[in-house]
Design a protein around this motif. Structure first.
Motif, PDB file in Angstrom:
ATOM      1  N   PHE A 238       1.014  -1.044  -0.247  1.00  0.00           N
ATOM      2  CA  PHE A 238      -0.483   0.036   0.197  1.00  0.00           C
ATOM      3  C   PHE A 238       0.850   0.963  -0.025  1.00  0.00           C
ATOM      4  O   PHE A 238       1.745   1.123   0.492  1.00  0.00           O
ATOM      5  N   ASP A 239       0.546   2.373  -0.623  1.00  0.00           N
ATOM      6  CA  ASP A 239       0.602   3.437  -0.164  1.00  0.00           C
ATOM      7  C   ASP A 239       0.991   4.382   0.679  1.00  0.00           C
ATOM      8  O   ASP A 239      -0.536   3.811   1.859  1.00  0.00           O
ATOM      9  N   VAL A 240       1.392   5.545   1.138  1.00  0.00           N
ATOM     10  CA  VAL A 240       1.158   6.206   2.492  1.00  0.00           C
ATOM     11  C   VAL A 240       1.268   7.927   2.015  1.00  0.00           C
ATOM     12  O   VAL A 240       2.448   7.735   1.040  1.00  0.00           O
ATOM     13  N   VAL A 241       0.581   8.330   2.609  1.00  0.00           N
ATOM     14  CA  VAL A 241       0.532   9.992   2.011  1.00  0.00           C
ATOM     15  C   VAL A 241       0.466  11.205   3.615  1.00  0.00           C
ATOM     16  O   VAL A 241      -0.161  10.321   3.721  1.00  0.00           O
ATOM     17  N   THR A 242       0.649  12.061   2.995  1.00  0.00           N
ATOM     18  CA  THR A 242       0.489  12.888   4.066  1.00  0.00           C
ATOM     19  C   THR A 242       0.031  14.204   3.441  1.00  0.00           C
ATOM     20  O   THR A 242       0.250  14.834   2.759  1.00  0.00           O
ATOM     21  N   LEU A 243      -1.593  13.863   4.070  1.00  0.00           N
ATOM     22  CA  LEU A 243      -2.828  14.396   3.318  1.00  0.00           C
ATOM     23  C   LEU A 243      -3.587  15.531   3.342  1.00  0.00           C
ATOM     24  O   LEU A 243      -3.320  16.407   5.004  1.00  0.00           O
TER      25      LEU A 243
END
Length: 308
Positions: A238-243
């Motif tokens: 899976f990916d990770v993102v700082t939204l």
């Protein structure tokens, strides 16, 4: 001389207030009887009392009033204080005008529908969050196209988080963006595809996580947080993102399954238009409660808005 009662009556203030002014040194009585403690005032003191009242009406604190009356504030400083107060009052008028517009819009809704709307809209800022996510392509932003894509994404994301030993630290959050013209696949490897086109959107299905949980699971994200707004692979499927948070979002709570979200979204759109805002992008969906019974789902819709 006047007794405190007479002086209070002429000055249009209470005797209690005069006692307070005496206690803080703002307006001392001309004479205080040493035996009875009665306070007496001279007619000339009405001028100082009137200045106190006038400065208070402008919004100055009693401490500021005392400094002004005792000439501890220069003319340039007083001018600056008045300009600051002017700005504060203008801001208050703007806020009051916005609230008045909301009241008028609510009245129009009640008059047109004959009832109180159950969809209460709140304008607020949202926080920046760290998400683990999978993404896919939907043919359009309509619920009929989003539903078949987003549900499998969340099912697969939860499975992969569990396999990696990462426990979500908050609710699910979905967000959307226009799909690239040549989109033919997805970044979450879920098999959801589209022919692209101007109506296609990228569906991001995310779950709130912590950097500590990602690091413990061995995520490879150059620090474990992902770049702001850019999904970064973790090596865990899976990916990770700082939204980033939304500076100004019109939000409303939807009750029930997402297949019935359209009326709630339409009510939100009407509120945005009626209250002097316009949409600034796709709405986000914060899944506050998602029990097995979808009738009990609680979802907050967060639509970015700006003043029209």
């Amino acid at each position: 001389m006047f007794t405190i009662g007479d002086f209070a009556r002429y000055g249009r203030v209470s005797a209690r207030m005069l006692r307070h002014y005496d206690a803080i040194g703002l307006l001392r009585p001309a004479r205080t009887d040493p035996v009875s403690g009665y306070r007496f005032y001279e007619a000339a003191q009405l001028a100082r009392l009137n200045r106190i009242i006038a400065l208070k009406d402008l919004g100055f604190s009693l401490q500021q009033v005392g400094a002004i009356l005792d000439e501890q504030v220069s003319v340039p400083e007083l001018r600056g204080m008045l300009r600051l107060r002017q700005a504060e009052l203008e801001a208050a008028l703007t806020a009051a005008g916005a609230r008045l517009a909301q009241v008028e819009a609510r009245l129009r809704t009640i008059e047109s529908e004959g009832r109180m709307s159950a969809d209460d809209v709140v304008v607020k800022r949202t926080e920046t969050v760290l998400l683990a996510e999978l993404s896919g392509i939907a043919a359009s932003y309509g619920p009929e196209d989003i539903g078949p894509v987003i549900q499998p994404l969340y099912d697969e994301l939860c499975r992969r988080l569990a396999a990696a030993g990462v426990t979500p630290a908050g609710p699910g959050l979905a967000y959307y963006e226009d799909a690239p013209e040549e989109s033919t696949g997805n970044t979450g490897n879920t098999g959801s595809t589209s022919d692209g086109g101007s109506d296609a959107v990228v569906v991001h299905a995310g779950m709130v996580v912590t950097p500590e949980a990602l690091a413990k699971a061995g995520a490879k994200t150059d620090g474990g947080s992902g770049r702001s707004g850019t999904p970064t692979p973790t090596g865990l499927g899976f990916d990770v993102v700082t939204l980033p948070g939304l500076d100004c979002a019109a939000t409303v709570v939807h009750h029930g399954p997402m297949s019935r979200i359209l009326p709630t979204a339409q009510n939100l759109a009407r509120w945005i238009d009626a209250n002097g805002y316009r949409s600034a992008g796709y709405a986000r969906e914060l899944y506050l409660e998602c029990p097995p019974d979808q009738e009990k789902w609680i979802t907050e819709i967060q639509e970015p808005v700006v003043r029209a």
